[in-house]
Design an enzyme around this catalytic site. Structure first.
Site, mmCIF file in Angstrom:
data_model
loop_
_atom_site.group_PDB
_atom_site.id
_atom_site.type_symbol
_atom_site.label_atom_id
_atom_site.label_comp_id
_atom_site.label_asym_id
_atom_site.label_seq_id
_atom_site.Cartn_x
_atom_site.Cartn_y
_atom_site.Cartn_z
ATOM 1 N N ASP A 162 4.014 -6.309 6.676
ATOM 2 C CA ASP A 162 3.746 -7.297 7.731
ATOM 3 C C ASP A 162 4.296 -6.851 9.083
ATOM 4 O O ASP A 162 4.896 -7.633 9.833
ATOM 5 C CB ASP A 162 4.319 -8.675 7.339
ATOM 6 C CG ASP A 162 3.678 -9.203 6.062
ATOM 7 O OD1 ASP A 162 2.493 -8.904 5.832
ATOM 8 O OD2 ASP A 162 4.367 -9.898 5.299
ATOM 9 N N LEU A 195 0.843 -1.198 0.000
ATOM 10 C CA LEU A 195 0.000 0.000 0.000
ATOM 11 C C LEU A 195 0.876 1.246 0.000
ATOM 12 O O LEU A 195 1.979 1.249 0.550
ATOM 13 C CB LEU A 195 -0.882 0.001 1.249
ATOM 14 C CG LEU A 195 -1.895 -1.150 1.323
ATOM 15 C CD1 LEU A 195 -2.455 -1.276 2.737
ATOM 16 C CD2 LEU A 195 -3.024 -0.937 0.323
ATOM 17 N N ALA A 249 -6.934 -21.706 11.534
ATOM 18 C CA ALA A 249 -6.656 -20.803 12.662
ATOM 19 C C ALA A 249 -6.985 -19.360 12.283
ATOM 20 O O ALA A 249 -7.573 -18.608 13.073
ATOM 21 C CB ALA A 249 -5.199 -20.931 13.077
ATOM 22 N N GLU A 250 -6.629 -18.988 11.065
ATOM 23 C CA GLU A 250 -6.903 -17.612 10.618
ATOM 24 C C GLU A 250 -8.402 -17.316 10.665
ATOM 25 O O GLU A 250 -8.822 -16.218 11.067
ATOM 26 C CB GLU A 250 -6.400 -17.420 9.181
ATOM 27 C CG GLU A 250 -4.891 -17.425 9.061
ATOM 28 C CD GLU A 250 -4.431 -17.013 7.669
ATOM 29 O OE1 GLU A 250 -3.585 -16.117 7.577
ATOM 30 O OE2 GLU A 250 -4.913 -17.575 6.666
ATOM 31 N N HIS A 305 -1.706 -12.268 8.584
ATOM 32 C CA HIS A 305 -0.494 -12.840 7.996
ATOM 33 C C HIS A 305 -0.312 -14.256 8.547
ATOM 34 O O HIS A 305 -0.499 -14.472 9.752
ATOM 35 C CB HIS A 305 0.718 -11.965 8.336
ATOM 36 C CG HIS A 305 1.977 -12.452 7.705
ATOM 37 N ND1 HIS A 305 2.258 -12.256 6.365
ATOM 38 C CD2 HIS A 305 3.005 -13.181 8.210
ATOM 39 C CE1 HIS A 305 3.420 -12.811 6.084
ATOM 40 N NE2 HIS A 305 3.892 -13.384 7.179
HETATM 41 C C1 GAR Z 1 -3.865 -15.972 4.029
HETATM 42 O O1 GAR Z 1 -3.183 -17.070 4.546
HETATM 43 C C2 GAR Z 1 -3.253 -14.696 4.536
HETATM 44 O O2 GAR Z 1 -2.736 -14.795 5.835
HETATM 45 C C3 GAR Z 1 -2.157 -14.473 3.537
HETATM 46 O O3 GAR Z 1 -2.738 -14.812 2.314
HETATM 47 C C4 GAR Z 1 -3.667 -15.857 2.528
HETATM 48 C C5 GAR Z 1 -4.947 -15.497 1.805
HETATM 49 O O4 GAR Z 1 -5.854 -16.556 1.857
HETATM 50 N N1 GAR Z 1 -1.701 -13.095 3.583
HETATM 51 C C6 GAR Z 1 -0.432 -12.732 3.520
HETATM 52 O O5 GAR Z 1 0.475 -13.511 3.317
HETATM 53 C C7 GAR Z 1 -0.165 -11.228 3.701
HETATM 54 N N2 GAR Z 1 1.206 -10.970 3.891
HETATM 55 P P1 GAR Z 1 -7.385 -16.304 1.554
HETATM 56 O O6 GAR Z 1 -7.474 -15.538 0.263
HETATM 57 O O7 GAR Z 1 -8.005 -17.669 1.443
HETATM 58 O O8 GAR Z 1 -7.943 -15.512 2.715
#
Ligand code: GAR
Length: 313
Positions: free
Chosen positions: A147, A95, A175-176, A111
Site C-alpha cells: 500500500d 506480490l 468513492a472508489e 486502497h
Molecule cells: C476495496 O475496498 C479495495 O480498496 C480493497 O479491497 C476492497 C475490494 O472490494 N483493497 C485493499 O484493501 C488493498 N490493500 P471489491 O472486491 O468490491 O473491489
C-alpha cells in the site's frame, strides 16, 4: 480508430472495483479495455461477473504455490492476453519483487483509505478507532512495499456519527468506483500523450553518438554535433492534431513508397516533405519502438559526418 490500452484486472473477492473499471470502459472515449480478469481465489464472485460480461477470466488457487512461482503463473496469463497495464482491485495477495519490478509504472492498486494513513487490513476499523472525521480511498502505483508507491488520485469521504466499519466500507466503495476508472483512464492517456512520447523518442535519439537536441521552428529536433538534424518530434504542428516522428528517407521515391505501402503509419510532412523526409505516426496507440529505433539510427547515419557515420551503433 486508436486501439485501446489492454488492462488486466487482478481480484480476490467481490470485484466491485473491477466492475466499475469494466463498465467505465464501455464509454466510446474510454482509452482502455479490460481484456483479462484473473484471481488467486477460484470462487471469487467477481470472476462470474466478468465472465458474464464476456471478459476472459483466469483463476488459480495460490495455496501451496511459492509466491514467486504463483506470480509467474499470473504473469504468463497477463502476457498471453497482451496486457499492458495491471489494475489490482481487491487483490489480497502480496506480490513478489520480480513481478513488481517487471510491471513497474504499469501496475496500480486501490486502497480504501487516504494513504499514507491506514495501510494494510481492517482499514475501516482502524479509521473509526483513530476517531478520524474523514477517510477516503487512494489509487497508487505499486512498489515493493505494501500500500505504498506514488499516489495517482484520492477521493475524500466523510465519517458520519454512528458509522460502523460496514457503513463506512459501503460509502468508501462508492468513492472508489468513481476514482479508479478516472485515474486509470488518465494514466493511460498520459502514457500515450505527447510528453511521454517525446520522452521516449528523446531517450532513443540522444543515445546515438554525438546526438544533441534543440528546438527548430517550435519542434524538438535532434541533430548530430558537427552534422545535421536527423529527426524532429512533431506534435500538432499544423493544428492537425498529428503526433509523429520525422526522419530522413533516402529521397522522395522511398517516401512515396512507404506512404503507399502503409498510409496509416507514414505521412508526408508539410515543410520537409519535398526534401524526402517522412513522418511516422506516434499517435496510433501501439507504437513499434524497435521500428522507431531503427529509423532513428538510419536517419542519424545519413546525417552524421563521415568519421561518425562509420561507428557501429
Ligand atoms: C476495496 O475496498 C479495495 O480498496 C480493497 O479491497 C476492497 C475490494 O472490494 N483493497 C485493499 O484493501 C488493498 N490493500 P471489491 O472486491 O468490491 O473491489
Amino acid at each position: 480508430m486508436t486501439p485501446k490500452t489492454r488492462v488486466g484486472v487482478l481480484i480476490s473477492g467481490r470485484g466491485s472495483n473491477m466492475a466499475a473499471l469494466i463498465y467505465a470502459s464501455q464509454a466510446p472515449d474510454c482509452p482502455y479495455e479490460v481484456v483479462l480478469v484473473a484471481s488467486n481465489v477460484p470462487d471469487a464472485p467477481g470472476l462470474k461477473l466478468a465472465a458474464a460480461e464476456g471478459i476472459p477470466v483466469f483463476a488459480h488457487a495460490h495455496q501451496g504455490v511459492k509466491r514467486a512461482d504463483f506470480d509467474k503463473i499470473i504473469d504468463a496469463e497477463l502476457v498471453r492476453h497482451g496486457v499492458e497495464i495491471v489494475a489490482l482491485a481487491g487483490y489480497m495477495r502480496l506480490l513478489s519483487d520480480d513481478f513488481v519490478a517487471k510491471w513497474a509504472g504499469r501496475c496500480l492498486n486501490i486502497h480504501p483509505s487516504l494513504l499514507p494513513k491506514h495501510k494494510g487490513l481492517d482499514v475501516h476499523e482502524a479509521v473509526l478507532a483513530a476517531g478520524e472525521t474523514k477517510t477516503g480511498c487512494t489509487v497508487h502505483l505499486v512498489t515493493p512495499s505494501l500500500d505504498d508507491g506514488p499516489i495517482l488520485g484520492q477521493v475524500e469521504v466523510a465519517v458520519l456519527p454512528g458509522d460502523t466499519p460496514e457503513t463506512l466500507a459501503e460509502r468508501v466503495h462508492y468513492a472508489e468506483h468513481q476514482l479508479y476508472p478516472r485515474v486509470l483512464a488518465t494514466l493511460v492517456s498520459d502514457a500515450n500523450g505527447p510528453e511521454a512520447m517525446l520522452d521516449r523518442v528523446r531517450s532513443l535519439a540522444l543515445a546515438l553518438p554525438a546526438a544533441a537536441e534543440k528546438l527548430s521552428h517550435g519542434s524538438p529536433g535532434f541533430y548530430v554535433e558537427g552534422g545535421k538534424f536527423f529527426a524532429y518530434f512533431s506534435y500538432d504542428h499544423h493544428h492537425d492534431g498529428v503526433m509523429g516522428l520525422l526522419v530522413k528517407a533516402s529521397g522522395i521515391e522511398e517516401q512515396a513508397q512507404l506512404i503507399e505501402n502503409d498510409p496509416d503509419l507514414y505521412y508526408r510532412p508539410a515543410y520537409l516533405g519535398p526534401s524526402g523526409w517522412v513522418g511516422i505516426r506516434l499517435d496510433s496507440g501501439d507504437v513499434d519502438w524497435s521500428h522507431i529505433e531503427d529509423w532513428l539510427a538510419r536517419s542519424w547515419r545519413a546525417s552524421a559526418p563521415k568519421r561518425l557515420a562509420m561507428l557501429p551503433i
